[in-house]
Each structure stands twice: as structure tokens, then as C-alpha cells.
Scaffold this active site. Sequence first.
Site, PDB file in Angstrom:
ATOM      1  N   ASP A 234      47.813  72.148  38.296  1.00  0.00           N
ATOM      2  CA  ASP A 234      48.652  72.903  39.440  1.00  0.00           C
ATOM      3  C   ASP A 234      49.856  72.325  39.464  1.00  0.00           C
ATOM      4  O   ASP A 234      50.223  71.187  39.375  1.00  0.00           O
ATOM      5  CB  ASP A 234      47.987  72.336  40.917  1.00  0.00           C
ATOM      6  CG  ASP A 234      49.040  73.099  42.069  1.00  0.00           C
ATOM      7  OD1 ASP A 234      49.874  73.662  41.633  1.00  0.00           O
ATOM      8  OD2 ASP A 234      48.594  72.452  43.042  1.00  0.00           O
TER       9      ASP A 234
ATOM     10  N   LYS B 273      60.430  74.663  39.646  1.00  0.00           N
ATOM     11  CA  LYS B 273      59.701  75.518  39.499  1.00  0.00           C
ATOM     12  C   LYS B 273      60.353  76.828  40.098  1.00  0.00           C
ATOM     13  O   LYS B 273      60.204  77.869  39.678  1.00  0.00           O
ATOM     14  CB  LYS B 273      58.240  75.656  40.205  1.00  0.00           C
ATOM     15  CG  LYS B 273      57.524  76.494  40.190  1.00  0.00           C
ATOM     16  CD  LYS B 273      56.119  75.948  40.945  1.00  0.00           C
ATOM     17  CE  LYS B 273      54.983  77.104  40.948  1.00  0.00           C
ATOM     18  NZ  LYS B 273      53.838  76.931  41.583  1.00  0.00           N
TER      19      LYS B 273
ATOM     20  N   GLU C 264      47.194  80.973  41.753  1.00  0.00           N
ATOM     21  CA  GLU C 264      46.925  79.909  42.476  1.00  0.00           C
ATOM     22  C   GLU C 264      45.952  80.244  43.848  1.00  0.00           C
ATOM     23  O   GLU C 264      44.810  79.426  43.745  1.00  0.00           O
ATOM     24  CB  GLU C 264      48.285  79.214  43.364  1.00  0.00           C
ATOM     25  CG  GLU C 264      49.105  78.492  42.334  1.00  0.00           C
ATOM     26  CD  GLU C 264      50.510  78.206  42.671  1.00  0.00           C
ATOM     27  OE1 GLU C 264      50.822  78.482  43.928  1.00  0.00           O
ATOM     28  OE2 GLU C 264      51.207  77.834  41.886  1.00  0.00           O
TER      29      GLU C 264
ATOM     30  N   ASP D 204      48.779  79.037  51.849  1.00  0.00           N
ATOM     31  CA  ASP D 204      49.249  77.962  51.158  1.00  0.00           C
ATOM     32  C   ASP D 204      50.608  77.631  51.718  1.00  0.00           C
ATOM     33  O   ASP D 204      51.692  78.333  51.346  1.00  0.00           O
ATOM     34  CB  ASP D 204      49.251  78.540  49.627  1.00  0.00           C
ATOM     35  CG  ASP D 204      49.799  77.546  48.974  1.00  0.00           C
ATOM     36  OD1 ASP D 204      50.287  76.420  49.423  1.00  0.00           O
ATOM     37  OD2 ASP D 204      49.817  77.644  47.594  1.00  0.00           O
TER      38      ASP D 204
HETATM   39  P1  ADP Z   1      53.810  72.189  46.786  1.00  0.00           P
HETATM   40  O1  ADP Z   1      52.780  73.189  46.728  1.00  0.00           O
HETATM   41  O2  ADP Z   1      55.084  73.003  47.295  1.00  0.00           O
HETATM   42  O3  ADP Z   1      53.934  71.511  45.470  1.00  0.00           O
HETATM   43  P2  ADP Z   1      52.317  70.559  48.400  1.00  0.00           P
HETATM   44  O4  ADP Z   1      51.195  71.410  48.650  1.00  0.00           O
HETATM   45  O5  ADP Z   1      52.062  69.370  47.651  1.00  0.00           O
HETATM   46  O6  ADP Z   1      53.517  71.269  48.063  1.00  0.00           O
HETATM   47  O7  ADP Z   1      52.639  70.100  49.809  1.00  0.00           O
HETATM   48  C1  ADP Z   1      53.646  69.125  50.052  1.00  0.00           C
HETATM   49  C2  ADP Z   1      54.030  69.081  51.666  1.00  0.00           C
HETATM   50  O8  ADP Z   1      52.897  68.789  52.247  1.00  0.00           O
HETATM   51  C3  ADP Z   1      55.072  68.291  52.069  1.00  0.00           C
HETATM   52  O9  ADP Z   1      55.826  68.539  52.819  1.00  0.00           O
HETATM   53  C4  ADP Z   1      54.023  67.063  52.714  1.00  0.00           C
HETATM   54  O10 ADP Z   1      55.090  66.333  53.473  1.00  0.00           O
HETATM   55  C5  ADP Z   1      52.968  67.881  53.319  1.00  0.00           C
HETATM   56  N1  ADP Z   1      51.902  66.972  53.683  1.00  0.00           N
HETATM   57  C6  ADP Z   1      51.392  66.293  52.853  1.00  0.00           C
HETATM   58  N2  ADP Z   1      50.356  65.371  53.584  1.00  0.00           N
HETATM   59  C7  ADP Z   1      50.503  65.786  54.725  1.00  0.00           C
HETATM   60  C8  ADP Z   1      49.622  65.377  55.969  1.00  0.00           C
HETATM   61  N3  ADP Z   1      48.931  64.398  55.771  1.00  0.00           N
HETATM   62  N4  ADP Z   1      50.170  65.893  56.976  1.00  0.00           N
HETATM   63  C9  ADP Z   1      50.960  67.025  56.937  1.00  0.00           C
HETATM   64  N5  ADP Z   1      51.671  67.287  56.161  1.00  0.00           N
HETATM   65  C10 ADP Z   1      51.566  66.738  54.995  1.00  0.00           C
HETATM   66 MG    MG Z   2      51.329  74.154  45.843  1.00  0.00          MG
END
Ligand code: ADP
Ligand code: MG
Length: 621
Positions: free
Chosen positions: A25, A87, A188, A210
Site C-alpha cells: 500500500d 503520491k 485500493e 477510506d
Molecule cells: P494515507 O492513506 O493517506 O496514507 P492513513 O490511512 O495512514 O493515510 O491515515 C493517516 C491518518 O489516520 C492520520 O491523519 C492519522 O492521524 C489518522 N489516525 C491514525 N491512527 C488514528 C487513531 N487511532 N485515531 C484517529 N485517527 C488516527
Molecule cells: Mg490509504
Amino acid sequence: MAFLKISEPGESRKAKTRKLAVGIDLGTTNSLITSGGDGEVEVILDEVGEGLLPSVVHYNAEGGSTVGVDAQKEAKRDPKNTISSVKRLLGRSKLEGLEINRFKQHKFDSEYGEDTLPAIITGAGTKDPIQISADILTTLASRVRQRFGSEIDGAVITVPAYFNDAQRQQTKKAAELANLNVLRLINEPTAAALAYGLDSNEEGNVVVYDLGGGTFDVSVLSLRKGVFEVLATGGDTALGGDDIDHAICEWITENGLTEETLNANYSELILYANSIKHQLSEEDCIDLVFKNWSGTLDRGEFAKICEPFIRKTINACRRVLRDSKIALQDIHSVVMVGGSTRSPVIREAVEKYFGRPPLTSIDPDTVVAVGAGIQAEVLVGNNTTENFLLLDVNPLSLGIETMGELVEKIIPRNTTIPVSRAQDFTTFKDGQTVMSIHVLQGERELVSDCRSLAKFNLKGIPQMVAGAAKIRVSFQIDADGLLSVSAEELSTQQKAEIQVKPSFGLSANFIEDILESSHENAESDMETRSLRESQVEAKQLIDSIDFALKSDRELLNEEEKLTLDHAKDRLIELIDSGTSAKIREATEELNRISSEFAARRMDLHIGQALKGEIIDNIDNS
Ligand code: ADP
Ligand code: MG
């Protein structure tokens, strides 16, 4: 001379050993890698036990780079050389790159033309989005290489469903630059649905919600006959967890934090807000302290802070449903993806809108990578169980010709590809040294009713009695639909093989015609097959009796010889004129009559072989 079948069609063997496959991913905020190297698909952690790799790269003046948390630490000290959210630049022109706010602190290379890649000038030279993405992929891949100590055979990489061709091409190029063999890019949302095993349902509509760090994507997938189709996608490329972090900062300021403290410590405050948000996913209410300010925040108040963002996401869901022309009540599952869906307020809002609890049992950060890993296992050929996403299937059965001009199917139609299957065959005649392998395609039982794809010979089979040689025929179809057929004599490892493209010249109409005629003729085909098989069996028995009579005629008296000849003649007559049942009956009869003869021959030959041996030796052996 064709083959004689010796193992059952069901007893297929894996032709190859397990391969190392990965799912990746490549996220805007975080990336991760999974592998089924140990059997179960799991997230592969770094040396400190962390799965998520922040998608951040720092380039230093020595020409080197660091990726992940270490790069993130450089962001404040050396922002010009620290690149995050790359990205967003994939597949963009230089002009577009310049317009994306997030990249304002970077200097783009002006030598490139307007249509070329938006390359960023760094301490380690000019870096375009493909190279930067490749650095992230290289870091992920090294985790797997280290963990399993071997090279990666293939990777499945996920991309947003809305990615266009240029964005997909560049993702693929980045992977190639990172020395990864890309089996396939998958969407995805499809990967997330796969992780939950939703592809094993007959059909249904799936919504994937998502909410990541900086982007929100929502997709409606429809599963029909094992194939996921993306019906519609929507979302907001500038909406995500980051916005919630900023809103928390605003809330703190509104609740008494001074302008000065805010301005002097903004980046620190953002990190603090982020940690508050994460804590509120676990606790109902938390006490806050930042510099000289203190306060409390509970989930109710937090829900108010998030409300405008949540509303935007639900509106996007409404739009995407409308685009897909699927009614709310026809949605069978809602899958939660992205770190931000950890927040209970978000889960509750989604549940309320869709009127059903969303699927959350798989970690929303890792669900996409897990699905990619599962798909990689299938594509690399490790998992050949059929209940997997039928991304590509073998449209018509493939097999080889066996005795009696019959077709033995080796890869049945609708098997997910890539796939490899093997089956063992043997010789029909004594001393047979050459076998001709005739590869056929189709659903009918007789060679003449199937499509001939290729013919080749396996030579150099050592001389043996009929039925003693073991020849393994392996069929392998790769992800691009290319079929390789090989035949190997197992004692000498003498081998021959051929490659064909079974789809060559196959149109949808042609396939339909073949299927139709196979249905129409199913009954008569089975009868013909049964007849041919009984004929082959009968001929085999007659051949072996003739052979035995040549050398051991004297073991029978005149009367016995007459009875045997009579039964044999009757069977010979029936082979050409009888039904399969009649032939089988006569074969059994001949078998019964000749069994005494066979027993006498056995005694004679064992006696000869043992002549001169001491009884003790026989007991010991
Ligand atoms: P991307 O797909 O953009 O790479 P992610 O799916 O990894 O992003 O999501 C990242 C986001 O998820 C960040 O804003 C992070 O703060 C939030 N996040 C991660 N863990 C938690 C949690 N336990 N509670 C709320 N938000 C969270
Ligand atoms: Mg993502």
C-alpha cells in the site's frame, strides 16, 4: 502413440514450490508492505517493530536518503530536502506540481519542459516523483528481503481507484526502479474488499469508505460472478485526518491559548493535536496541557469539531451512490479503510448513514496492504484455491490427448490464473521411447471436437514395459495468459516443453459457441468417452494376454487354451460393435478366465528368479 492416464484428475500436484510475494500500500501519508512468506499474509515490520512507514523521504547533501520516521524528523530542520505526500505528484505535469500547495517549500527544476515530470531540486540532486516513490518502495522491500532472506518474486501494489493511466504507469515505473516485479496494480478499495474475503460471496455491492491523512476516497464496487467492478468513485483529495488535527489546534486557540504561544509553537501544537485525536479513539475524555495552557476535551465536543469534515464525507457518499445508480438498501457491506476511521465518531456517522455497522475488524491502516498481499499470493501461484478474486480466468479448459482420442483436462475452465497443475501419465506400449503430446482446448470429450493448440514430442524415454514409465505433464499459465506445457520422464528427467498463447484467435462468440455445444452434447459425449475408455482397457488386456501366450503357452492345456481364445475372440468382436457396458463385461470375463494363467506365470517367473537363492536371504529381504 498417446498417453495413458494413471492419476485421477483431482490429484493435481503443485508444479512449483512456494514463492515470495508481497502486497504494497503506497499511501500518501503512510505506506506498508505485507507478505505471505510464512503462510498467512501479514504486515512486515521494521527492526523496531513498526509496520507503518511514513511516506516521507529526506535527501542529504552526501547524495544519500532516509525514508520514514527518520526523514520525518528532518522535516522541521531541513524542509527543502524533505518530501512528503509525493503520491500527489505522481502522473502530474510540472505545472500541476507547482500548483499543489503542499510543495510550495520545494524548488522545482525549471530545465524540464512544461509537460515533463515535476522534479524537485534536493541536496542529493534532482528527484522526480517516480524516483522518490521508488525510494519508499525500496525501503519497504528491504524489510521483506531481510525478514525472509530471499529475493521477492512478485508484488501487487495498490493505487486509488480514480488513478488515471499516467498515475498508474508511474507507480509501476517506480516499482521497477525499486527492482520489484509488478504482478499487477489493483485498486485500493478492491484490495480492502479482498482482505475481508468479500469476493467469496456470490454477488453484492460494497462501499469502501477510506479516510486517510490527507485524502478521502469512497467507492462503490459491484461483485458479479467473482469479479469486482468499480461502479463509481468519489471523495475529496484535500480532506483527511490532517484537517481534524488543524481543527483541534483552532479549538485550543478558541479556548484560551494565546496567539503568541500558537504562532511560536505551531508545528509542535499540530503534533500534540494529532496525539489528542488518537487518544480520543481510546478514551472518552482527556485532560490537555500545552505550554501554559490547560483544558479538557471529551468525545462529544470532539464530535462537534469533526462535524464539518464528516458531513463532507457523507455528502460524497451520497453523490457516489447516485453515480453508481445503487440504492442505499442494496449495499451489502461497508468497509472502513484509513487511519482516520479509527475515530469512533466517524464510525458512528458512517453506520448511521448506511444503516448498518461497517466492517472494522481488520486494522484500517493495514487492510489495503493485506488485500494486496492476498492477491499477490494468488498471482504468484502460491494459492490456487478457486474461491479467490477472479481477476483473470482461463476461459476454456486445457488438456492433452490420451489413448482412445480422448481429452484429459488438466486446467479446467474458469480457473483463476496464474496457475500451475501437473498430472502423471504412463506409456501404453512396451518399449515405447517417444510420446507425442497434443495440447487441446475445449469442453468436449473427444479430440476431434476440441481445438488443437500445439503438438510436441518427448523423446528418449528409456525402454520399459507398458505402464512402468512415469511421465509428468505440467501446465502453467502465467498472469499474462501464456501457457507453458512441459513433459518430463521422471527417472531420467528427460524433458520437453512448449509455449502457446491459448487466447490467440479466441473471441467471446467463439467461446460461447464452444460452451453451448458442450452443453448440447454433454450426454452423448460422456457415452462416447465411456465407450472409448472401455475399448482402450479391452485392447490393453488383449495385448498383454497375447504377449504372455507368446512366451508361456505351455502353461495351459488344450482345453484351457480354447476357453481363453474363445473369450478373447468374443471381446475382440465386441470392441468394434458393442456398447461400453458389454465391452466392460467381456473384459471382466476375459480377466477372470486369464487369472489362473497369470498366477501360473507369476509362480514360474518368481521360481526362476529365486533359483540358487538361500531361503535365509529371502526372509531377510
Ligand atoms: P494515507 O492513506 O493517506 O496514507 P492513513 O490511512 O495512514 O493515510 O491515515 C493517516 C491518518 O489516520 C492520520 O491523519 C492519522 O492521524 C489518522 N489516525 C491514525 N491512527 C488514528 C487513531 N487511532 N485515531 C484517529 N485517527 C488516527
Ligand atoms: Mg490509504
